[in-house]
Write an enzyme that holds these catalytic residues in place. Structure first.
Site, short mmCIF file in Angstrom:
data_model
loop_
_atom_site.label_atom_id
_atom_site.label_comp_id
_atom_site.label_asym_id
_atom_site.label_seq_id
_atom_site.Cartn_x
_atom_site.Cartn_y
_atom_site.Cartn_z
CE LYS A 193 -6.75 -15.80 -1.20
NZ LYS A 193 -8.09 -16.33 -1.57
CE LYS B 100 2.26 -7.29 1.06
NZ LYS B 100 3.67 -6.85 1.23
CG ASP C 127 12.02 -10.34 0.82
OD1 ASP C 127 12.76 -11.29 0.49
OD2 ASP C 127 10.78 -10.41 0.79
#
Length: 835
Positions: free
Chosen positions: A476, A490, A588
């Protein structure tokens, strides 16, 4: 027949030569130790040997801590031949050894002092006396490569073929160390080129193994004529050694027809020279052997049931070599050795995942089984390559084999339909794979702790957690406070899944983030590294949220100027990453990972899938990194080697998304979108509303050929030009989702805090935007066609009169143009309607 799985990587000869090499290193260390004299003592000795008066008063029984007599010291400290004669006349014995095992003659030879060597020999020193390791003075001269000293010794009758404790002659040593001139001298004095060492090795074996071509030629001259097919105790010929160590020039020399070399001879393990070249990945040597000597060696199996093709698969790091061997059309890709194992078995057993992928793509059959030769004939233990990979803990290969889609299959295999029949009984991580993963993770964490600057080390107690602002497979993301800053945290879960663990991702991300420093890249605050249960990455908090949320969840509309500011910032961030000393490929890049400040500027974030470009070859590339919807075709289809240009493709899709306000291929699932782009060359539609300079940039950015895509430096330059000249763009330049024209300000918003600070805050609603655009369009139609009154119309009248672009069920405005086909790089700028 030997068991392949127990095949040793080192032979008995290798172990022996390793000990021989170590013994000569120790010899040199002991000689150097004898030469080390304390500075005060050395000054005193130099005074003694520099003055006849001082020398006449010296104590003849003087000894150093290492047992050096004045005779030894005379050879080290600048003594003269008169001193040698005087000391020996007074009774000092030249045969006396130091504690390290050397005579005065040995030391004089090591110092290469021809005058003292001659004096010692004339005064009665024994030229054949051996010291440490059975070495004579000539051996020491050869080890040191002292040509003059060797010449003096040979002129005074030194035995040129005398052997030391390991049965090496001076010629062996000269060939081993590559002393060409000494070799020539020894041959001149009649050195035997075919004398054997302890394990049957000749000087030609040693020169071939070490790669000394000129020495090999000297040994092969008419006057010497070494036996080119001489075998050592393990039946190695010189060609075996130069093939194994990749000495291409010696291989070519030995294979000359007039030397009568036997190129297909085998050693006691059944290995030909080609086998050894392939086991060690010597591609050029393998080509040379086959081109000169033919393909006979390709069909020979060694005692471990391996052909040269199997050997290349065991090495596994040269796909070019494997391809070359297959191209000879002698060995089939599914050739089974006597024990049944194939090249695919060998590659799987040693964890060569790239080669496994190559073999599968080229028709390797994963169903073929090997038998364990160590079991009795009554027992059957047939194993597929999957089981070999599982046994060695290569979980990434196990996963690849379980899910690999063969060309003839309609669907990829899964763990319940694995063709080999053992897939459903195999789960990853394997026991050994889990141990390997844990060991590697611990090593990675230790290296990360040692390498991370101290100011980036955080304790979990320093962090104050607030609300959750995101989540993912890793764990999370929280908003919080750390060191008086609002931050994003994080938090990683410390669990392992297959060979891809959260710990691995955590280490990679921290190692990348700690090296970044750019206003358009997320700022790293620090990381918690103490315990896997407390792993966390802390970065600056970006209050505006993600671009994806802004466009598709809040459905906010930006004007063209705001869009270009975001696009330029992202391009600058990517340009920075690609131009680092160690370039970083993001892998990404998508609208989820573009975060926005309140002033409308953007940063690139989330480096969990990122890699240093130079490390891509070392990574497991079977897993497609990042979000499929924004993935470059070469990443989706090949899943192997790609470049930073993959990021450019993803950026082009993000740019289109920014301009249109739509998700790329929103009507498709991510995998289907990626497949359409990769296999059918479909690209999102470029409407008439996108400015032409940006349209051309999009076309180049999502070019099917990576080489045809622009660098980010060019992207930044083009977009900044558009931003600077934004008022010159026509109103029609607004996008199909209906963005308003920019404000009257013509300033270039390059630096944060400029005129664009309030752009995000000043977003319009979709209805207001559509109303304004269609009112503008209606006015244009009225003027040209004269169909409407000049007094203006109500909104309802305009809706009836004008054809609105339809809005889909997601609330997005559909582009009036249909999806377009994007052709290959040979015609990268052409489009055709999908209909």
């Amino acid at each position: 027949m030997g068991n392949y799985k127990s095949r040793p990587t080192q032979t008995c000869t290798d172990e022996w030569k390793k000990k021989v090499s170590e013994s000569y290193v120790i010899t040199i260390e002991r000689l150097e130790d004898d030469l080390q004299i304390k500075e005060k003592e050395l000054t005193e000795l130099r005074n003694i040997f520099g003055s006849d008066e001082a020398f006449s008063k010296v104590n003849l029984n003087y000894r150093t801590e290492n047992g050096l007599s004045l005779l030894h010291l005379c050879c080290i400290c600048g003594g003269k031949k008169s001193h040698i004669r005087t000391l020996m006349l007074k009774g000092l014995r030249p045969s006396r050894l130091t504690r390290n095992g050397f005579t005065a003659l040995h030391l004089a030879v090591y110092k290469d002092n021809a005058e003292l060597i001659t004096s010692l020999l004339h005064s009665g020193a024994d030229i054949q006396q051996v010291g440490y390791g059975g070495l004579t003075a000539l051996h020491i001269a050869t080890i040191a490569g002292h040509l003059e000293a060797a010449d003096v010794l040979l002129q005074h009758g030194a035995n040129v073929n005398i052997q030391d404790a390991v049965f090496f002659t001076p010629l062996h040593i000269a060939a081993y160390y590559g002393h060409e001139q000494v070799t020539r001298l020894l041959l001149k004095f009649g050195a035997d080129v075919n004398v054997s060492g302890e394990v049957g090795d000749r000087p030609l074996h040693l020169a071939s193994a070490k790669g000394f071509l000129n020495i090999a030629k000297l040994l092969m001259e008419e006057g010497s004529k070494a036996d080119v097919n001489a075998q050592d105790n393990e039946d190695h010929v010189p060609l075996h050694f130069c093939s194994r160590f990749g000495h291409h020039d010696i291989v070519k020399y030995l294979l000359q027809s007039d030397l009568e070399v036997q190129p297909h001879v085998v050693n006691i393990y059944g290995d030909t020279p080609l086998h050894l070249a392939c086991y060690n990945g010597k591609f050029e040597v393998a080509k040379e052997i086959i081109q000169i000597s033919g393909t006979e060696s390709l069909t020979k199996e060694n005692i471990f049931s391996e052909t040269a093709f199997h050997s290349a698969c065991t090495y596994g790091k040269s796909i070019d070599l494997v391809k070359f061997l297959l191209d000879q059309n002698v060995i089939n890709i599914n050739h089974q050795g006597r024990d049944g194992h194939t090249g695919l078995h060998s590659a799987c057993y040693h964890g060569h995942i790239r080669l496994v992928q190559f073999l599968l793509d080229n028709g390797a059959d994963m169903n073929l089984v090997a038998c364990d030769p160590s079991r009795s004939s009554g027992e059957k233990d047939e194993q597929t390559c999957l089981m070999w990979a599982y046994e060695k803990g290569h979980d990434a290969i196990v996963t690849l084999l379980k899910h690999y889609k063969r060309p003839q299959d309609e669907l990829p295999c899964n763990e319940y339909s694995q063709p080999g029949g053992d897939g459903s009984y195999v789960s990853v991580p394997s026991p050994l794979g889990k141990i390997k993963s844990m060991t590697k993770e611990k090593a990675d964490i230790l290296l990360l702790r040692a390498g991370l600057p101290s100011h980036f080390h955080l304790q979990l107690s320093e962090i104050e957690f607030h609300e959750i602002i995101g989540s993912g497979s890793f764990g999370k993301v929280y908003k919080g406070r750390c060191r008086n800053k609002i931050v994003a945290i994080k938090r990683y879960r410390a669990n392992t899944y297959c060979s891809k663990s959260d710990v691995d991702m955590f280490c990679r991300e921290v190692s990348i983030l700690c090296q970044l420093n750019h206003p358009c890249v997320i700022q790293f605050v620090g990381a918690c590294l103490n315990d896997p249960s407390q792993f966390a990455i802390v970065t600056q908090y970006i209050s505006g949220g993600s671009l994806f949320s802004l466009l598709h969840e809040q459905k906010r509309i930006l004007d063209l100027q705001s869009k270009l500011i975001i696009a330029v910032d992202v391009a600058k961030g990517m340009e920075y990453l690609h131009n680092l000393t160690q370039p970083i490929i993001h892998r990404d890049l998508n609208s989820h990972n573009i975060l926005l400040y309140e002033d409308g500027h953007a940063v690139v974030a989330d480096f969990g899938e990122s890699r240093f470009l130079q490390s891509l070859d070392e990574d497991n590339m079977t897993k497609q990194p990042g979000n499929l919807r924004w993935m470059a075709p070469e990443v989706f289809t090949q899943c192997t080697r790609y470049t930073i240009k993959a990021d450019v493709f993803s950026y082009a899709l993000c740019l289109w998304e920014i301009l249109t306000g739509e998700i790329p291929f929103a009507h498709l699932k991510p995998a289907a979108a990626a497949a359409d782009m990769a296999y059918h060359h479909i690209r999102p539609p470029i409407g008439y509303s996108i400015p032409k300079p940006i349209s051309s940039l999009l076309i180049r950015g999502w070019n099917a050929c990576p080489e045809g895509r622009p660098e980010f430096s060019e992207v930044v330059m083009k977009l900044e030009e558009c931003l600077c000249n934004i008022e010159l763009m026509s109103p029609a330049s607004s996008n199909s989702s209906g963005s308003l024209s920019p404000s009257s300000s013509s300033d270039c918003l390059v630096n944060r805090g400029g005129p664009g600070r309030s752009h995000v805050a000043a977003l319009r609603s979709r209805f207001e935007l559509e109303y304004a655009l269609n009112a503008r369009s209606y006015a244009a139609l009225s003027q040209s066609a004269g169909q409407y009154s000049s007094q203006g119309l109500s909104l309802e009248e305009m809706k009836r009169s004008l054809q609105y672009t339809p809005i889909d069920k997601y609330g997005y405005v559909s582009d009036p143009m249909s999806s377009m086909h994007f052709h290959s790089c040979r015609n990268s700028s052409s489009f055709e309607d999908s209909s």
